[in-house]
Design a protein around this motif. Sequence first.
Motif, PDB file in Angstrom:
ATOM      1  N   LEU A  73       0.253   3.184  -1.813  1.00 28.29           N
ATOM      2  CA  LEU A  73       1.436   2.247  -1.790  1.00 28.29           C
ATOM      3  C   LEU A  73       1.465   1.055  -1.107  1.00 28.29           C
ATOM      4  O   LEU A  73       0.355   0.979  -0.276  1.00 28.29           O
ATOM      5  N   PRO A  74       2.132  -0.044  -1.369  1.00 31.17           N
ATOM      6  CA  PRO A  74       1.940  -1.249  -0.827  1.00 31.17           C
ATOM      7  C   PRO A  74       2.479  -1.449   0.574  1.00 31.17           C
ATOM      8  O   PRO A  74       2.606  -2.571   1.015  1.00 31.17           O
ATOM      9  N   LYS A  75       3.169  -0.282   0.897  1.00 28.60           N
ATOM     10  CA  LYS A  75       3.787  -0.325   2.324  1.00 28.60           C
ATOM     11  C   LYS A  75       3.534   0.662   2.987  1.00 28.60           C
ATOM     12  O   LYS A  75       2.911   1.846   2.228  1.00 28.60           O
ATOM     13  N   PRO A  76       3.617   0.841   4.256  1.00 31.28           N
ATOM     14  CA  PRO A  76       3.387   2.178   5.097  1.00 31.28           C
ATOM     15  C   PRO A  76       3.932   3.362   4.458  1.00 31.28           C
ATOM     16  O   PRO A  76       5.214   3.331   4.461  1.00 31.28           O
ATOM     17  N   ALA A  77       3.322   4.406   4.437  1.00 33.25           N
ATOM     18  CA  ALA A  77       4.011   5.592   3.801  1.00 33.25           C
ATOM     19  C   ALA A  77       5.099   6.235   4.999  1.00 33.25           C
ATOM     20  O   ALA A  77       6.179   6.675   4.470  1.00 33.25           O
ATOM     21  N   ALA A  78       5.025   5.950   6.322  1.00 28.65           N
ATOM     22  CA  ALA A  78       5.947   6.267   7.199  1.00 28.65           C
ATOM     23  C   ALA A  78       7.054   5.520   6.872  1.00 28.65           C
ATOM     24  O   ALA A  78       8.097   6.247   6.801  1.00 28.65           O
ATOM     25  N   TYR A  79       7.228   4.310   6.605  1.00 29.35           N
ATOM     26  CA  TYR A  79       8.285   3.440   6.360  1.00 29.35           C
ATOM     27  C   TYR A  79       9.207   3.994   4.820  1.00 29.35           C
ATOM     28  O   TYR A  79      10.178   4.200   4.742  1.00 29.35           O
ATOM     29  N   VAL A  80       8.092   4.461   3.882  1.00 24.04           N
ATOM     30  CA  VAL A  80       8.542   4.959   2.541  1.00 24.04           C
ATOM     31  C   VAL A  80       9.130   6.190   3.027  1.00 24.04           C
ATOM     32  O   VAL A  80      10.486   6.674   2.139  1.00 24.04           O
ATOM     33  N   ALA A  81       8.593   6.867   3.479  1.00 24.58           N
ATOM     34  CA  ALA A  81       9.241   8.450   3.723  1.00 24.58           C
ATOM     35  C   ALA A  81      10.654   8.635   4.246  1.00 24.58           C
ATOM     36  O   ALA A  81      11.214   9.080   4.053  1.00 24.58           O
ATOM     37  N   ASP A  82      10.416   7.650   5.357  1.00 31.97           N
ATOM     38  CA  ASP A  82      11.745   7.391   6.184  1.00 31.97           C
ATOM     39  C   ASP A  82      12.646   6.856   5.262  1.00 31.97           C
ATOM     40  O   ASP A  82      14.072   7.286   5.395  1.00 31.97           O
ATOM     41  N   ALA A  83      12.759   5.968   4.449  1.00 30.94           N
ATOM     42  CA  ALA A  83      13.622   5.405   3.593  1.00 30.94           C
ATOM     43  C   ALA A  83      13.991   6.306   2.504  1.00 30.94           C
ATOM     44  O   ALA A  83      15.357   6.361   2.314  1.00 30.94           O
ATOM     45  N   LEU A  84      13.057   6.993   1.996  1.00 25.02           N
ATOM     46  CA  LEU A  84      13.600   8.144   1.135  1.00 25.02           C
ATOM     47  C   LEU A  84      14.384   9.178   1.690  1.00 25.02           C
ATOM     48  O   LEU A  84      15.359   9.814   1.018  1.00 25.02           O
TER      49      LEU A  84
END
Length: 75
Positions: A14-25
């Motif tokens: 991903l172009p962003k941290p996976a932790a951020y993406v997982a939290d947003a989802l």
Amino acid sequence: MATPAFFNEFTLKLPKPAAYVADALADRGIVAGVRASRLYPHQSELRNHLIVAATETNTDTDIETYGRALAEVLA
């Protein structure tokens, strides 16, 4: 006897941290997958990697919903 079950797992870089993406989802009620950095905490180069899976229980609608939400989070 054969079973119709299947399991497909793959890793997204991903172009962003996976932790951020997982939290947003998760905020949208979507289980994003497993952050690779959770499995390999000492490998910082994996911080943007997300391991996702699809099984026979995922419908086309589930997959489309995931894809749309992921695109929105990454935009």
